[in-house]
Design a protein around this motif. Structure first.
Motif, PDB file in Angstrom:
ATOM      1  N   ASP A   1       0.799  -1.220   0.000  1.00  0.00           N
ATOM      2  CA  ASP A   1       0.000   0.000   0.000  1.00  0.00           C
ATOM      3  C   ASP A   1       0.834   1.273   0.000  1.00  0.00           C
ATOM      4  OD1 ASP A   1      -1.795  -1.917   2.244  1.00  0.00           O
ATOM      5  OD2 ASP A   1      -2.586  -1.391   0.273  1.00  0.00           O
ATOM      6  N   PHE A   2       2.022   1.227   0.542  1.00  0.00           N
ATOM      7  CA  PHE A   2       2.857   2.413   0.692  1.00  0.00           C
ATOM      8  C   PHE A   2       4.288   2.097   0.266  1.00  0.00           C
ATOM      9  CE2 PHE A   2      -0.491   2.760   3.878  1.00  0.00           C
ATOM     10  CZ  PHE A   2      -0.985   4.026   3.634  1.00  0.00           C
ATOM     11  N   SER A   3       4.906   3.049  -0.396  1.00  0.00           N
ATOM     12  CA  SER A   3       6.317   2.885  -0.756  1.00  0.00           C
ATOM     13  C   SER A   3       7.170   3.118   0.486  1.00  0.00           C
ATOM     14  CB  SER A   3       6.694   3.893  -1.839  1.00  0.00           C
ATOM     15  OG  SER A   3       6.753   5.206  -1.282  1.00  0.00           O
ATOM     16  N   PRO A   4       8.453   2.714   0.464  1.00  0.00           N
ATOM     17  CA  PRO A   4       9.327   3.002   1.606  1.00  0.00           C
ATOM     18  C   PRO A   4       9.395   4.495   1.928  1.00  0.00           C
ATOM     19  CG  PRO A   4      10.331   1.323   0.247  1.00  0.00           C
ATOM     20  CD  PRO A   4       9.104   1.809  -0.496  1.00  0.00           C
ATOM     21  N   VAL A   5       9.422   5.337   0.912  1.00  0.00           N
ATOM     22  CA  VAL A   5       9.472   6.792   1.149  1.00  0.00           C
ATOM     23  C   VAL A   5       8.195   7.257   1.846  1.00  0.00           C
ATOM     24  CG1 VAL A   5       9.489   9.054   0.012  1.00  0.00           C
ATOM     25  CG2 VAL A   5      11.084   7.277  -0.724  1.00  0.00           C
ATOM     26  N   GLU A   6       7.048   6.755   1.395  1.00  0.00           N
ATOM     27  CA  GLU A   6       5.773   7.136   2.016  1.00  0.00           C
ATOM     28  C   GLU A   6       5.701   6.642   3.462  1.00  0.00           C
ATOM     29  OE1 GLU A   6       2.645   7.212  -1.713  1.00  0.00           O
ATOM     30  OE2 GLU A   6       3.354   5.264  -0.965  1.00  0.00           O
ATOM     31  N   LEU A   7       6.182   5.428   3.716  1.00  0.00           N
ATOM     32  CA  LEU A   7       6.183   4.910   5.084  1.00  0.00           C
ATOM     33  C   LEU A   7       7.063   5.746   5.997  1.00  0.00           C
ATOM     34  CD1 LEU A   7       6.314   1.067   4.409  1.00  0.00           C
ATOM     35  CD2 LEU A   7       4.439   2.326   5.498  1.00  0.00           C
ATOM     36  N   LEU A   8       8.223   6.132   5.501  1.00  0.00           N
ATOM     37  CA  LEU A   8       9.129   6.959   6.291  1.00  0.00           C
ATOM     38  C   LEU A   8       8.503   8.323   6.587  1.00  0.00           C
ATOM     39  CD1 LEU A   8      11.908   6.855   7.602  1.00  0.00           C
ATOM     40  CD2 LEU A   8      12.850   7.821   5.498  1.00  0.00           C
ATOM     41  N   GLU A   9       7.841   8.903   5.588  1.00  0.00           N
ATOM     42  CA  GLU A   9       7.164  10.187   5.799  1.00  0.00           C
ATOM     43  C   GLU A   9       6.031  10.061   6.816  1.00  0.00           C
ATOM     44  OE1 GLU A   9       6.001  11.387   1.860  1.00  0.00           O
ATOM     45  OE2 GLU A   9       8.032  12.090   1.359  1.00  0.00           O
ATOM     46  N   LEU A  10       5.255   8.975   6.729  1.00  0.00           N
ATOM     47  CA  LEU A  10       4.185   8.750   7.709  1.00  0.00           C
ATOM     48  C   LEU A  10       4.756   8.627   9.115  1.00  0.00           C
ATOM     49  CD1 LEU A  10       1.896   6.151   5.892  1.00  0.00           C
ATOM     50  CD2 LEU A  10       1.263   8.480   6.555  1.00  0.00           C
ATOM     51  N   PHE A  11       5.827   7.868   9.247  1.00  0.00           N
ATOM     52  CA  PHE A  11       6.444   7.684  10.560  1.00  0.00           C
ATOM     53  C   PHE A  11       6.941   9.019  11.114  1.00  0.00           C
ATOM     54  CE2 PHE A  11      10.207   6.638  13.194  1.00  0.00           C
ATOM     55  CZ  PHE A  11       9.561   5.944  14.199  1.00  0.00           C
ATOM     56  N   GLN A  12       7.605   9.801  10.275  1.00  0.00           N
ATOM     57  CA  GLN A  12       8.125  11.091  10.729  1.00  0.00           C
ATOM     58  C   GLN A  12       6.984  12.027  11.143  1.00  0.00           C
ATOM     59  OE1 GLN A  12      10.565  13.220   7.889  1.00  0.00           O
ATOM     60  NE2 GLN A  12      11.601  14.309   9.537  1.00  0.00           N
ATOM     61  N   ARG A  13       5.907  12.034  10.371  1.00  0.00           N
ATOM     62  CA  ARG A  13       4.753  12.876  10.734  1.00  0.00           C
ATOM     63  C   ARG A  13       4.133  12.400  12.042  1.00  0.00           C
ATOM     64  NH1 ARG A  13       1.082  13.895   5.519  1.00  0.00           N
ATOM     65  NH2 ARG A  13      -0.181  14.955   7.093  1.00  0.00           N
TER      66      ARG A  13
END
Length: 194
Positions: free
Chosen positions: A3-15
């Protein structure tokens, strides 16, 4: 995670980390002993997330759960030190740096439940941070309105949980009407009434 790319997952985690940091920063000095969840103080809740963040670097380095468990103390308020915000930020920075390392999200981590893709692990942690940001804000009279994109992402994770919750990790879900807003549905999925 499909569902999410590694970049998107990292951004979600940071947010999710930033959202939680804002709630920690808003805790008044006399609120650390207030109840946040049954049997947990505000300090216990923050210490729980500090402990989780401290586990990230060794887990991503390939260390198994049982080895790390013996090395880290239980999640007590001792982890927060003299400045709880600084204690949280230091642990959070270490977790973010470990997840952001080259190909870290393509690894497998060894959790108590067994081998888990690092992408699933970061997704779970972002969801945990999001729900606990609400817990912390509710306990301290802070802003309980969660980031809508984080709520939407966390709902994707929450819908994968067993119908009865996960004993020791997530409470069984509460019933909410189909017309409930996304945040109320997310909180209900984790046994909270928003």
């Amino acid at each position: 995670m499909a569902d999410f790319s590694p970049v998107e997952l990292l951004e979600l985690f940071q947010r999710a980390q930033n959202q939680f940091t804002d709630r920690v920063d808003a805790v008044a000095p006399d609120q650390w002993e207030d109840e946040s969840l049954p049997g947990w103080t505000v300090g216990d809740l923050v210490a729980h997330l500090v402990n989780e963040a401290l586990w990230v670097p060794p887990l991503l380095a390939g260390e198994p759960y049982d080895v790390i468990e013996g090395r880290f103390p239980d999640a007590t308020t001792d982890l927060l030190g003299d400045d709880p915000l600084l204690g949280w930020e230091s642990a959070a920075d270490g977790a973010l740096a470990a997840f952001a390392a080259d190909d870290a999200l393509r690894h497998t981590v060894h959790l108590s439940r067994g081998p888990t893709p690092a992408g699933e692990y970061i997704f779970e942690m972002a969801t945990d941070l999001t729900v606990h940001a609400w817990d912390l804000a509710r306990a301290t009279g802070g802003d309980t309105e969660l980031d809508g994109e984080l709520v939407t992402a966390a709902l994707v994770y929450a819908e994968r949980l067993p119908d009865g919750g996960v004993p020791g990790l997530f409470d069984p879900p509460l019933d909410v009407p189909p017309s409930a807003d996304p945040q109320s549905r997310l909180l209900a999925r984790f046994g909270r009434r928003g």
